[in-house]
Design a protein around this motif. Structure first.
Motif: not given
Length: 175
Positions: A37-52
């Motif tokens: 449940x908690x891990x599924x809350x991670x919407x963005x990680x890595x390079x995707x954060x900067x792209x977002x």
């Protein structure tokens, strides 16, 4: 939640901490009953954060942009819809966030597959919420049902389904 440096989580350690009675009781209120449940809350990680995030002004203590802009965007269906759309566009599976998935490759593989079910179902729930914003009840219901077919352990789909039922029946929705 965010950090400047890459971080890695140990699944077993996360599970152990989340099952401590006091914390487990608090987390249950917000539908966080296990590590998935908690891990599924991670919407963005890595390079995707900067792209977002892209380019733009920073929200800082001496320039609190969000604090002053947020009230103008509250209760705006278009803003919420677009935010969900962008999150879904850049959302990525958080496999790289974990340093250790388990004691053995078999255990780790099973845990990855379980989290993939959660991830896929959450994508359906996010889409369902977009249809909710557009008052497209039939499409919302279909996606919530599909989310539960993919992941019977999903906690958000039944909650949102009950909320929708109360709204359709004209009853007050309790938050």
């Amino acid at each position: 939640m965010g950090c400047r440096e890459p971080f890695a989580v140990d699944f077993d350690h996360l599970h152990e901490r989340m099952t401590r009675p006091a914390l487990a009781e608090d987390l249950k209120i917000v539908h966080m009953e296990n590590a998935y449940d908690l891990l599924d809350c991670i919407a963005l990680s890595g390079d995707r954060v900067a792209n977002y995030l892209g380019e733009g002004p920073y929200n800082t203590e001496d320039r609190p942009l969000i604090e002053f802009r947020a009230p103008r965007n509250m209760s705006r269906v278009v803003t919420e819809f677009r935010n969900l759309q962008r999150i879904m566009q850049y959302r990525n599976f958080p496999q790289g966030v974990l340093a250790s998935w388990g004691a053995s490759p078999e255990e780790g593989g099973q845990r990855v597959r379980t989290l993939q079910r959660y991830y896929e179902a959450t994508g359906m729930v996010l889409q369902a919420h977009q249809y909710h914003l557009l008052s497209q009840v039939a499409l919302e219901v279909d996606l919530l049902k599909r989310a539960l077919e993919i992941n019977p352990d999903d906690r958000d789909a039944p909650f949102l389904g009950k909320r929708l039922s109360r709204m359709v029946d004209g009853k007050r929705v309790d938050w």
